[in-house]
Design a protein around this motif. Structure first.
Motif, PDB file in Angstrom:
ATOM      1  N   ASN A   1       0.826  -1.212   0.000  1.00  0.00           N
ATOM      2  CA  ASN A   1       0.000   0.000   0.000  1.00  0.00           C
ATOM      3  C   ASN A   1       0.856   1.256   0.000  1.00  0.00           C
ATOM      4  O   ASN A   1       0.492   2.280  -0.606  1.00  0.00           O
ATOM      5  N   HIS A   2       1.995   1.222   0.695  1.00  0.00           N
ATOM      6  CA  HIS A   2       2.879   2.390   0.735  1.00  0.00           C
ATOM      7  C   HIS A   2       3.429   2.717  -0.652  1.00  0.00           C
ATOM      8  O   HIS A   2       3.739   3.885  -0.944  1.00  0.00           O
ATOM      9  N   LEU A   3       3.546   1.685  -1.500  1.00  0.00           N
ATOM     10  CA  LEU A   3       4.075   1.897  -2.849  1.00  0.00           C
ATOM     11  C   LEU A   3       2.973   2.195  -3.841  1.00  0.00           C
ATOM     12  O   LEU A   3       3.240   2.399  -5.035  1.00  0.00           O
ATOM     13  N   GLY A   4       1.740   2.238  -3.362  1.00  0.00           N
ATOM     14  CA  GLY A   4       0.627   2.535  -4.258  1.00  0.00           C
ATOM     15  C   GLY A   4       0.321   1.410  -5.214  1.00  0.00           C
ATOM     16  O   GLY A   4      -0.210   1.653  -6.311  1.00  0.00           O
ATOM     17  N   ILE A   5       0.650   0.204  -4.849  1.00  0.00           N
ATOM     18  CA  ILE A   5       0.392  -0.952  -5.707  1.00  0.00           C
ATOM     19  C   ILE A   5      -1.016  -1.458  -5.438  1.00  0.00           C
ATOM     20  O   ILE A   5      -1.396  -1.727  -4.294  1.00  0.00           O
ATOM     21  N   SER A   6      -1.809  -1.566  -6.482  1.00  0.00           N
ATOM     22  CA  SER A   6      -3.189  -2.022  -6.332  1.00  0.00           C
ATOM     23  C   SER A   6      -3.218  -3.516  -6.025  1.00  0.00           C
ATOM     24  O   SER A   6      -2.274  -4.248  -6.314  1.00  0.00           O
TER      25      SER A   6
ATOM     26  N   LYS B   1      -0.143  -6.488   1.062  1.00  0.00           N
ATOM     27  CA  LYS B   1       0.920  -7.456   1.327  1.00  0.00           C
ATOM     28  C   LYS B   1       2.078  -6.772   2.039  1.00  0.00           C
ATOM     29  O   LYS B   1       2.536  -5.711   1.586  1.00  0.00           O
ATOM     30  N   PRO B   2       2.556  -7.343   3.131  1.00  0.00           N
ATOM     31  CA  PRO B   2       3.716  -6.744   3.809  1.00  0.00           C
ATOM     32  C   PRO B   2       4.971  -6.888   2.960  1.00  0.00           C
ATOM     33  O   PRO B   2       5.152  -7.872   2.241  1.00  0.00           O
ATOM     34  N   ILE B   3       5.823  -5.892   3.035  1.00  0.00           N
ATOM     35  CA  ILE B   3       7.102  -5.929   2.309  1.00  0.00           C
ATOM     36  C   ILE B   3       8.210  -6.198   3.333  1.00  0.00           C
ATOM     37  O   ILE B   3       8.342  -5.472   4.319  1.00  0.00           O
ATOM     38  N   TYR B   4       8.969  -7.240   3.059  1.00  0.00           N
ATOM     39  CA  TYR B   4      10.058  -7.620   3.964  1.00  0.00           C
ATOM     40  C   TYR B   4      11.385  -7.222   3.331  1.00  0.00           C
ATOM     41  O   TYR B   4      11.661  -7.568   2.168  1.00  0.00           O
TER      42      TYR B   4
END
Length: 291
Positions: free
Chosen positions: A216-221, A225-228
């Motif tokens: 969501n922080h990257l604006g991906i629709s 999903k958490p980014i690790y």
């Protein structure tokens, strides 16, 4: 004065004398005949007994000769077996010596291989000190290196750090046939890589779980999903780290993390720090804490 017997009387006396002597000779003759017959019968019996004994002795002799022959064959067979056993024992001893020698060589080679593997592992770990791994970022089609760099810079902007001049290379690994293979970022120095990792930890530690770094922080629709983001580990260290985290699920240790490609465990705050170097050591730790 002499008296002369009558003539008739003298004749009677003579007859009487002759008549008494005849039966005696006949009786003696019968005794002799019976004795002779008995002796002949005894001789015949003894002769038959002797023949039987001779036959039995001959049979015994033949049997003894057969047994002697068999004993001789057995002795020869035993001698052959002893020779064969001696030969086989000698062969076994030779093979045992060769096996021991090969085992020693194998141990020596194994030790040398372990040393070489450790050296390669150390060299790879040093090379990986400038690299980080970003997981769970979906792939876009077509995807190019500039687009990957843009995503990394967007993440750095969210983390509030400037790394634009510190990135040497960006690429997506193709380890699996899927759309979210990890992105590997190579920095110009281990300091820059650690700076980026520390910024990620700081960002996630200040937010609640649902607000940690995600797609969501990257604006991906699409689904959230958490980014690790972690340091890039060698295949050997990655497997060991996975096994260490599995151990940590049993609540034996409160903390489990990696720094500069090395794995550490800590039971609780302020307790002894343990560096995990091998699967064997990890098994020992598991056994000790399972008691």
């Amino acid at each position: 004065m002499s008296i002369t017997p009558p003539t008739g009387f003298s004749l009677k006396m003579e007859q009487t004398s002759h008549s008494s002597s005849r039966p005696k000779r006949k009786h003696d003759s019968m005794i002799n005949e019976n004795l002779e017959t008995f002796q002949n019968e005894i001789k015949l019996i003894l002769q038959q007994w002797k023949e039987d004994q001779d036959s039995k002795l001959l049979q015994i002799q033949n049997d003894m000769d057969t047994i002697k022959g068999q004993i001789s064959d057995i002795k020869k067979t035993n001698t052959d077996i002893e020779k064969t056993l001696e030969f086989m024992t000698g062969q076994y001893d030779n093979l045992n010596l060769k096996v021991n020698s090969l085992e020693k060589e194998c141990k020596d080679y194994s030790a040398k291989i372990t040393i070489l593997e450790n050296k390669i592992e150390d060299m790879t770990r040093q090379n990986f000190q400038t690299k980080i791994e970003i997981k769970n970022v979906p792939m876009e089609y077509p995807e190019s290196q500039p687009k990957l760099l843009e995503k990394v810079l967007n993440i750095s902007s969210i983390l509030n750090i400037d790394i634009s001049s510190q990135i040497r290379n960006v690429q997506r690994l193709s380890v699996k046939a899927q759309t979210n293979n990890p992105i590997v970022v190579e920095f110009t120095s281990p300091i820059s890589a650690n700076k980026f990792l520390n910024a990620v930890k700081k960002f996630n530690s200040q937010l609640i779980k649902d607000k940690k770094l995600s797609t969501n922080h990257l604006g991906i629709s699409g689904p959230h999903k958490p980014i690790y983001i972690t340091e890039l580990l060698t295949p050997k260290t990655k497997r060991l780290f996975y096994l260490t985290r599995e151990l940590n699920k049993n609540k034996f240790f409160k903390y489990c993390w990696t720094v500069n490609g090395k794995i550490y465990l800590r039971k609780e705050e302020g307790s002894q720090l343990i560096q995990v170097r091998s699967e064997e050591q990890l098994q020992e730790i598991r056994n000790k804490n399972s008691l």
